[in-house]
Design an enzyme around this catalytic site. Structure first.
Site, PDB file in Angstrom:
ATOM      1  N   TYR A 262      15.761  38.740  16.325  1.00  0.00           N
ATOM      2  CA  TYR A 262      17.137  39.267  16.432  1.00  0.00           C
ATOM      3  C   TYR A 262      17.527  39.389  17.906  1.00  0.00           C
ATOM      4  O   TYR A 262      18.636  39.017  18.293  1.00  0.00           O
ATOM      5  CB  TYR A 262      17.227  40.647  15.752  1.00  0.00           C
ATOM      6  CG  TYR A 262      18.622  41.212  15.764  1.00  0.00           C
ATOM      7  CD1 TYR A 262      19.498  40.961  14.703  1.00  0.00           C
ATOM      8  CD2 TYR A 262      19.091  41.966  16.842  1.00  0.00           C
ATOM      9  CE1 TYR A 262      20.792  41.453  14.719  1.00  0.00           C
ATOM     10  CE2 TYR A 262      20.385  42.466  16.865  1.00  0.00           C
ATOM     11  CZ  TYR A 262      21.233  42.207  15.801  1.00  0.00           C
ATOM     12  OH  TYR A 262      22.510  42.678  15.815  1.00  0.00           O
TER      13      TYR A 262
ATOM     14  N   PHE B  65      45.781  23.785  21.898  1.00  0.00           N
ATOM     15  CA  PHE B  65      45.173  23.462  20.604  1.00  0.00           C
ATOM     16  C   PHE B  65      45.603  24.561  19.631  1.00  0.00           C
ATOM     17  O   PHE B  65      45.904  25.676  20.048  1.00  0.00           O
ATOM     18  CB  PHE B  65      43.641  23.364  20.717  1.00  0.00           C
ATOM     19  CG  PHE B  65      43.027  22.986  19.398  1.00  0.00           C
ATOM     20  CD1 PHE B  65      43.278  21.748  18.830  1.00  0.00           C
ATOM     21  CD2 PHE B  65      42.236  23.888  18.688  1.00  0.00           C
ATOM     22  CE1 PHE B  65      42.768  21.415  17.585  1.00  0.00           C
ATOM     23  CE2 PHE B  65      41.717  23.547  17.446  1.00  0.00           C
ATOM     24  CZ  PHE B  65      41.980  22.315  16.887  1.00  0.00           C
ATOM     25  N   THR B  66      45.634  24.239  18.339  1.00  0.00           N
ATOM     26  CA  THR B  66      46.202  25.184  17.348  1.00  0.00           C
ATOM     27  C   THR B  66      45.565  26.581  17.427  1.00  0.00           C
ATOM     28  O   THR B  66      46.268  27.584  17.572  1.00  0.00           O
ATOM     29  CB  THR B  66      46.004  24.628  15.917  1.00  0.00           C
ATOM     30  OG1 THR B  66      44.640  24.224  15.764  1.00  0.00           O
ATOM     31  CG2 THR B  66      46.906  23.435  15.646  1.00  0.00           C
TER      32      THR B  66
ATOM     33  N   ASP C   5      38.131  24.031  28.285  1.00  0.00           N
ATOM     34  CA  ASP C   5      37.750  23.892  26.877  1.00  0.00           C
ATOM     35  C   ASP C   5      36.917  22.621  26.801  1.00  0.00           C
ATOM     36  O   ASP C   5      37.445  21.510  26.878  1.00  0.00           O
ATOM     37  CB  ASP C   5      38.993  23.804  25.977  1.00  0.00           C
ATOM     38  CG  ASP C   5      38.627  23.669  24.493  1.00  0.00           C
ATOM     39  OD1 ASP C   5      37.536  23.136  24.195  1.00  0.00           O
ATOM     40  OD2 ASP C   5      39.436  24.081  23.641  1.00  0.00           O
TER      41      ASP C   5
ATOM     42  N   LYS D 154      31.705  20.574  17.606  1.00  0.00           N
ATOM     43  CA  LYS D 154      32.270  19.298  18.028  1.00  0.00           C
ATOM     44  C   LYS D 154      31.452  18.674  19.151  1.00  0.00           C
ATOM     45  O   LYS D 154      31.298  17.466  19.217  1.00  0.00           O
ATOM     46  CB  LYS D 154      33.708  19.501  18.535  1.00  0.00           C
ATOM     47  CG  LYS D 154      34.679  19.868  17.447  1.00  0.00           C
ATOM     48  CD  LYS D 154      36.032  20.213  18.010  1.00  0.00           C
ATOM     49  CE  LYS D 154      36.811  18.996  18.409  1.00  0.00           C
ATOM     50  NZ  LYS D 154      37.648  18.448  17.348  1.00  0.00           N
TER      51      LYS D 154
ATOM     52  N   ARG E 118      48.570  15.731  12.088  1.00  0.00           N
ATOM     53  CA  ARG E 118      48.731  16.412  13.377  1.00  0.00           C
ATOM     54  C   ARG E 118      50.170  16.203  13.807  1.00  0.00           C
ATOM     55  O   ARG E 118      50.491  15.379  14.629  1.00  0.00           O
ATOM     56  CB  ARG E 118      47.761  15.866  14.431  1.00  0.00           C
ATOM     57  CG  ARG E 118      46.307  16.063  14.136  1.00  0.00           C
ATOM     58  CD  ARG E 118      45.717  17.419  14.503  1.00  0.00           C
ATOM     59  NE  ARG E 118      46.095  18.552  13.693  1.00  0.00           N
ATOM     60  CZ  ARG E 118      45.429  19.711  13.673  1.00  0.00           C
ATOM     61  NH1 ARG E 118      44.351  19.865  14.401  1.00  0.00           N
ATOM     62  NH2 ARG E 118      45.833  20.719  12.945  1.00  0.00           N
TER      63      ARG E 118
ATOM     64  N   PHE F 160      49.040  24.553   8.044  1.00  0.00           N
ATOM     65  CA  PHE F 160      48.499  23.242   7.688  1.00  0.00           C
ATOM     66  C   PHE F 160      47.158  23.330   6.966  1.00  0.00           C
ATOM     67  O   PHE F 160      46.782  22.444   6.225  1.00  0.00           O
ATOM     68  CB  PHE F 160      48.362  22.347   8.931  1.00  0.00           C
ATOM     69  CG  PHE F 160      47.397  22.891   9.960  1.00  0.00           C
ATOM     70  CD1 PHE F 160      47.825  23.785  10.912  1.00  0.00           C
ATOM     71  CD2 PHE F 160      46.062  22.518   9.946  1.00  0.00           C
ATOM     72  CE1 PHE F 160      46.930  24.305  11.852  1.00  0.00           C
ATOM     73  CE2 PHE F 160      45.164  23.021  10.879  1.00  0.00           C
ATOM     74  CZ  PHE F 160      45.606  23.926  11.832  1.00  0.00           C
TER      75      PHE F 160
HETATM   76  N1  F0G Z   1      39.216  23.764  21.059  1.00  0.00           N
HETATM   77  C1  F0G Z   1      39.388  22.481  20.711  1.00  0.00           C
HETATM   78  C2  F0G Z   1      39.863  21.495  21.717  1.00  0.00           C
HETATM   79  C3  F0G Z   1      39.141  22.072  19.391  1.00  0.00           C
HETATM   80  O1  F0G Z   1      39.317  20.794  19.059  1.00  0.00           O
HETATM   81  C4  F0G Z   1      38.692  23.029  18.449  1.00  0.00           C
HETATM   82  C5  F0G Z   1      38.457  22.653  17.063  1.00  0.00           C
HETATM   83  C6  F0G Z   1      38.527  24.361  18.868  1.00  0.00           C
HETATM   84  C7  F0G Z   1      38.798  24.696  20.182  1.00  0.00           C
HETATM   85  C8  F0G Z   1      38.078  25.418  17.907  1.00  0.00           C
HETATM   86  O2  F0G Z   1      36.734  25.268  17.648  1.00  0.00           O
HETATM   87  O3  F0G Z   1      36.614  24.775  15.185  1.00  0.00           O
HETATM   88  O4  F0G Z   1      34.588  25.544  16.461  1.00  0.00           O
HETATM   89  O5  F0G Z   1      36.452  27.103  15.992  1.00  0.00           O
HETATM   90  N2  F0G Z   1      38.812  21.552  16.565  1.00  0.00           N
HETATM   91  C9  F0G Z   1      38.549  21.117  15.187  1.00  0.00           C
HETATM   92  C10 F0G Z   1      39.250  19.816  14.919  1.00  0.00           C
HETATM   93  C11 F0G Z   1      38.867  22.155  14.165  1.00  0.00           C
HETATM   94  O6  F0G Z   1      39.188  19.351  13.782  1.00  0.00           O
HETATM   95  O7  F0G Z   1      39.846  19.214  15.809  1.00  0.00           O
HETATM   96  P1  F0G Z   1      36.071  25.690  16.247  1.00  0.00           P
END
Ligand code: F0G
Length: 479
Positions: free
Chosen positions: A79, A131-132, A222, A265, A388, A454
């Site tokens: 842990y 990013f979203t 990022d 990713k 997108r 989405f």
């Molecule tokens: N930043 C970027 C540039 C991303 O593409 C993503 C996730 C995140 C942050 C968030 O990371 O999913 O580990 O919480 N992108 C995925 C996609 C969801 O399908 O493009 P996460």
């Protein structure tokens, strides 16, 4: 590796072989129509067993290597003080040159914590592009996102190698206008996800650093697709001539004061990290990790995931790994372009991005052309891509919808998962669909969540176009 065939075509030759595989199946077209109807015409809501080529995302779907798998078997489940965590911090220090690692369960968890630490009402947050999940976290803390791409970055068909560059002059103007004290950081996204996985150059990052230094404003990177960005710098940036991918990665990390990433990713199956060499940032952020994520040496990840990341960090500095999906993407992009399909060029990281505005010019943005194209592509081919576009833009506080800058069907190419013949199949089906584009119609929401709609929203076709498309598919390819 790229290889030139005798017939003149260049193909990506996979520099890996399969040891463990997963069987996939192509459902009959009629069943695909049933499946997408059941999913409310939202590809996020399809069951993966109903999908032939899953190009929804590269998140958590990249292949892992034998060495990652092996290391994960030797993980330390303690842990507190897990040896796996120390192997991770050693890899971060050795490969990226950074001192402090704060583990989190995935990328958006890093965004949540960074938003709490850096952003407050009245903060202005310049970035190359949002990013979203990033925007959701930063705006929920009261910040305002400012996208400062250079002119031409949103052009679909382009020769510009670095459409992800930030406009450094615009950043300087924003600092003059808003005051450095209201700008907690400038965020650079390594390959801009929402606008076609386009990289920024090392030259641009160096210029940004020089401009921000005098104001004491940190750079936040990022790094979710940093290896792909580094690979494209290696291929395209004269300012990085003579450098290896590993050296480029190290300099990118060195120029950034705070780095976060989705390990799903970037380099492993799961997880995420915040990395810095600023002791003051580390001391300020660290207390939040046990509150929101887990103890400081696991942060919500399993020790197996942590071992996978430690190995992945080393592997991602290898150009054959960093470039594996970039070269597949380029292969698909070049074929689509040759066949007149509107696709984002140059090819970037993450996936192949088809421009739904040009593909389906008869569908207005308020009927979500990129969502329509994603649903139609699934019906036609069993390939699952991701919308997108305007569906991915939530309504404003007063309930108004607005068009997205771009309307894209993203066909993700996770690392070392698909073969060149998979790309051939997918692109051929896209070409067929383009020849039958008039059959595709609009969509409207029937269930619309207020935030990140989405993901879970359900839609319905505005006419019976889905059935007409099925008839055409069956006429051409059989049931
Ligand atoms: N930043 C970027 C540039 C991303 O593409 C993503 C996730 C995140 C942050 C968030 O990371 O999913 O580990 O919480 N992108 C995925 C996609 C969801 O399908 O493009 P996460």
């Amino acid at each position: 590796m790229q290889f030139r065939l005798r017939d003149g075509r260049t193909i990506p030759v996979e520099m890996h072989k399969s040891k463990v595989v997963q069987t996939i199946k192509l459902l009959p077209a009629e069943d695909r129509l049933e499946a997408i109807r059941g999913a409310g015409f939202n590809t996020f809501l399809l069951r993966s067993g109903d999908v032939f080529l899953d190009m929804l995302t590269d998140s958590g779907t990249n292949a892992i290597s034998d060495n990652q798998q092996g290391a994960s078997m030797c993980s330390d489940d303690a842990y507190a003080g897990s040896e796996s965590f120390y192997r991770l911090t050693d890899a971060v220090k050795r490969v990226w040159g950074k001192d402090f690692v704060l583990p989190v369960h995935q990328g958006r968890a890093a965004e949540h914590i960074l938003a709490r630490f850096f952003v407050k009402p009245g903060s202005f947050l310049p970035m190359n592009y949002h990013f979203t999940t990033t925007k959701a976290h930063f705006t929920m803390q009261g910040g305002t996102v400012l996208e400062l791409l250079k002119p031409g970055a949103l052009e679909i068909d382009s020769d510009e190698p670095f459409k992800g560059d930030i406009d450094v002059d615009a950043v300087e103007r924003v600092i003059d206008e808003k005051g450095a004290g209201n700008i907690p950081f400038v965020r650079m996204e390594a390959t801009t996800n929402l606008i076609g996985g386009q990289p920024f150059s090392l030259t641009n990052l160096r210029r940004l650093k020089a401009a921000l230094k005098k104001h004491g404003i940190p750079i936040m990177l990022d790094a979710s697709l940093v290896s792909e960005n580094a690979f494209m710098i290696w291929k395209r940036d004269k300012g990085a001539a003579g450098m290896s991918v590993a050296e480029i990665l190290k300099e990118m990390m060195g120029l950034s004061d705070i780095v976060y990433l989705s390990a799903r990713k970037s380099c492993a199956g799961r997880g995420g990290m915040i990395i810095t060499d600023r002791k003051d940032f580390y001391d300020g952020i660290a207390p939040m990790i046990p509150v929101y994520e887990g103890f400081l040496t696991y942060g919500g990840m399993s020790s197996r995931e942590i071992e996978g990341i430690a190995v992945g960090i080393n592997e991602m500095a290898d150009p054959e790994v960093a470039g594996s999906s970039v070269e597949m993407i380029n292969f698909g992009v070049e074929k689509l372009k040759r066949n007149g399909i509107p696709v984002i060029t140059p090819g970037g990281g993450l996936g192949i991005h088809i421009d739904a505005k040009q593909f389906l010019p008869h569908i207005g943005w308020e009927q979500y052309p990129a969502g329509c194209l994603a649903a139609a592509m699934y019906i036609a081919s069993g390939v699952r891509g991701m919308e997108r576009g305007s569906m991915s833009v939530d309504r404003s506080a007063d309930g108004k919808e607005s068009p997205s800058d771009v309307e894209l069907l993203r066909l993700a190419v996770p690392r070392r998962v698909f073969s060149a013949s998979h790309i051939e199949y997918m692109t051929d089906m896209a070409i067929w669909l383009f020849e039958h584009k008039d059959l595709v119609g609009g969509l409207r929401f029937v269930q619309e969540p207020p935030v990140l709609r989405f993901f879970m929203g359900k839609l319905a076709p505005v006419s019976d176009w889905d059935k007409k498309l099925l008839d055409a598919v069956e006429a051409e390819f059989g049931a």
